[in-house]
Design an enzyme around this catalytic site. Structure first.
Site, PDB file in Angstrom:
ATOM      1  CG  ASP A  65      23.306   8.571  36.729  1.00  0.00           C
ATOM      2  OD1 ASP A  65      22.454   8.226  37.558  1.00  0.00           O
ATOM      3  OD2 ASP A  65      23.868   7.776  35.948  1.00  0.00           O
ATOM      4  CG  ASP A  68      25.891  12.281  31.877  1.00  0.00           C
ATOM      5  OD1 ASP A  68      26.068  11.054  31.806  1.00  0.00           O
ATOM      6  OD2 ASP A  68      26.082  12.937  32.915  1.00  0.00           O
ATOM      7  CG  ASP A 120      25.820  15.752  35.830  1.00  0.00           C
ATOM      8  OD1 ASP A 120      25.943  14.799  35.033  1.00  0.00           O
ATOM      9  OD2 ASP A 120      25.764  15.605  37.064  1.00  0.00           O
TER      10      ASP A 120
END
Length: 382
Positions: free
Chosen positions: A119, A117, A309
């Protein structure tokens, strides 16, 4: 097996050709999203707008409660978990750094494929999404990682936007939560063929997405701090900089627009509301598609590793658990319900883990080289 539109880009001529190919196991038919706890908001449009009303000036709807729950500010200010609860969570989701040897032992004899991922994983979460820059050190680490393992960035961002942050042409990129996939343009030994293939299962929704984007810009323009981001195949309404007292108003604004678009659904990430087409496609499907593109669809000797996240990364974590291959790593400082097997606390730990993985692979290759050389020397001496 279903037919999907794939755009094949000729790098020399710059011409894009739309073709239809058969892709096994992937369905993009519009349908209601599955009822997965914590993933989708499944309130009907009418009920949603009713729930958005504030009763007695203090009670807010479940949607805004969910917005609060996802807020890092509220996570920090919430009552601390007991040591027992925290230790229990850590026992079930231990640090990937602490368990590094166990992880690499499980991957022996298999091809590791990395999914990252952006961000909150490769870059810190920041107030302004346009300034979510990754560090030069992280970029150098990911570049080295891609030398040894097929590597993909899987993000809710527009693919072009996340590429402008990462700037590594040798990676695979899956933007818009996997609805916009492109293989490496150069420099990858794992690239299949000479052409760059774009996979865009939600192309027919582009006019609708653009229409809703303009409508959201209009209705949110007077809400200080609200930012609407066009991620091509999905939209993001960032409320990180919106006063919490305005969240209910913002929710009403978004709901009023979506009321006229039953083919779009709402999901939620960290301080962001996301609008996506109601096709059955997510980061988990993107992971499966990329594995198939790399030739690992039905292989037992592949070891996918997904690090993320956000709630949207749970779709990929779940796929890995169901496949019984590889594992997911959740990036979080606080315990959360997750399908990930391991955890890391922040991007700096992600970078440390990736660096260790690169060094482990380099040592493994050196060891293999020495063994081959000894065998060759033994053959020559016979």
């Amino acid at each position: 097996m279903t037919n999907q539109n794939v755009v094949v880009s000729d790098a020399k001529s710059g011409i894009n050709m739309a073709i239809t190919v058969a892709v096994s196991g992937f369905s993009t038919a519009a349908q209601k999203p599955p009822a997965v706890p914590g993933t989708y908001i499944t309130i009907s449009k009418k009920k949603l707008l009713q729930n958005l009303d504030i009763n007695s000036g203090t009670r807010i709807n479940a949607w805004v409660d969910s917005m609060r729950a996802s807020s890092p500010t509220h996570i920090k200010s919430s009552p601390h978990l007991s040591d027992h609860d925290h230790n229990s969570w850590t026992m079930h989701h231990p640090s990937a750094l602490d368990m590094f040897e166990q992880i690499t032992n499980a991957s022996k004899g298999k091809q590791i494929v990395m999914f990252l991922d952006y961000d909150g994983t490769l870059s810190p979460i920041v107030d302004d999404p346009d300034r979510a820059f990754m560090s030069d050190q992280m970029r150098a680490t990911v570049r080295k990682l891609a030398r040894y393992f097929p590597t993909a960035i899987v993000s809710g961002r527009c693919r072009d936007k996340v590429y402008s942050f990462v700037r590594l042409a040798e990676l695979y990129y899956a933007g818009s939560h996997g609805m916009d996939i492109k293989g490496p343009s150069k420099g990858s030994k794992y690239k299949k063929g000479a052409e760059a293939v774009l996979f865009q299962p939600a192309s027919e929704y582009l006019p609708m997405i653009d229409e809703v984007y303009k409508a959201l810009l209009e209705v949110t323009k007077d809400t200080p701090g609200a930012k609407v981001e066009n991620n091509k195949f999905c939209l993001s309404v960032h409320f990180r900089c919106v006063d919490e007292k305005k969240w209910s108003e913002l929710a009403k604004q978004v709901g009023s627009v979506l009321e006229g678009y039953p083919n779009l659904r709402l999901t939620q990430g960290r301080k962001v509301l996301e609008i996506r087409p109601t096709i059955k496609w997510d980061k988990g499907k993107a992971l499966e598609f990329l594995l198939e593109s790399l030739g690992y669809a039905n292989c037992t000797d592949v070891f996918p590793v997904y690090i993320g996240d956000d709630r949207t990364d749970e779709d990929a974590f779940k796929v890995l658990r169901e496949r019984g291959q590889g594992f997911g790593i959740l990036v979080s400082k606080t315990p959360k319900d997750t399908n990930a097997s391991y955890s890391l606390q922040e991007p700096s730990e992600v970078m440390a883990f990736l660096r260790r993985l690169v060094e482990w692979k380099k040592l493994s290759l050196r060891r293999q080289f020495r063994i081959r050389r000894r065998l060759e020397e033994m053959k020559m001496s016979l």
